[in-house]
Design a protein around this motif. Sequence first.
Motif, PDB file in Angstrom:
ATOM      1  N   ALA A 164       0.980  -1.297   0.046  1.00 49.90           N
ATOM      2  CA  ALA A 164       0.092  -0.062   0.057  1.00 49.90           C
ATOM      3  C   ALA A 164       0.860   1.184  -0.013  1.00 49.90           C
ATOM      4  N   VAL A 165       1.803   1.317   0.933  1.00 51.96           N
ATOM      5  CA  VAL A 165       2.622   2.398   0.899  1.00 51.96           C
ATOM      6  C   VAL A 165       3.489   2.837  -0.542  1.00 51.96           C
ATOM      7  N   VAL A 166       4.153   1.580  -1.141  1.00 48.23           N
ATOM      8  CA  VAL A 166       4.696   1.689  -2.307  1.00 48.23           C
ATOM      9  C   VAL A 166       3.867   2.095  -3.438  1.00 48.23           C
ATOM     10  N   GLY A 167       2.613   1.635  -3.369  1.00 48.02           N
ATOM     11  CA  GLY A 167       1.807   1.878  -4.252  1.00 48.02           C
ATOM     12  C   GLY A 167       1.271   3.448  -4.246  1.00 48.02           C
ATOM     13  N   THR A 168       1.208   3.936  -3.081  1.00 49.30           N
ATOM     14  CA  THR A 168       0.847   5.483  -2.815  1.00 49.30           C
ATOM     15  C   THR A 168       1.977   6.252  -3.276  1.00 49.30           C
ATOM     16  N   LEU A 169       3.131   5.808  -3.180  1.00 46.54           N
ATOM     17  CA  LEU A 169       4.110   6.601  -3.554  1.00 46.54           C
ATOM     18  C   LEU A 169       4.563   6.778  -4.873  1.00 46.54           C
TER      19      LEU A 169
END
Length: 42
Positions: free
Chosen positions: A31-36
């Motif tokens: 989720a964090v990588v996708g958001t970045l």
Amino acid sequence: MKDLYYAIVGTTTDTNMGLARFMGVIIVFIAVVGTLFWAIGG
């Protein structure tokens, strides 16, 4: 709340809790990588 805390911290020797915590870490990481990537516009 104590059950949720133990599930996240993994202070018990329950294998299922360890697996759930591991899966949770992977989901949060994705989720964090996708958001970045979304924020960057890639």
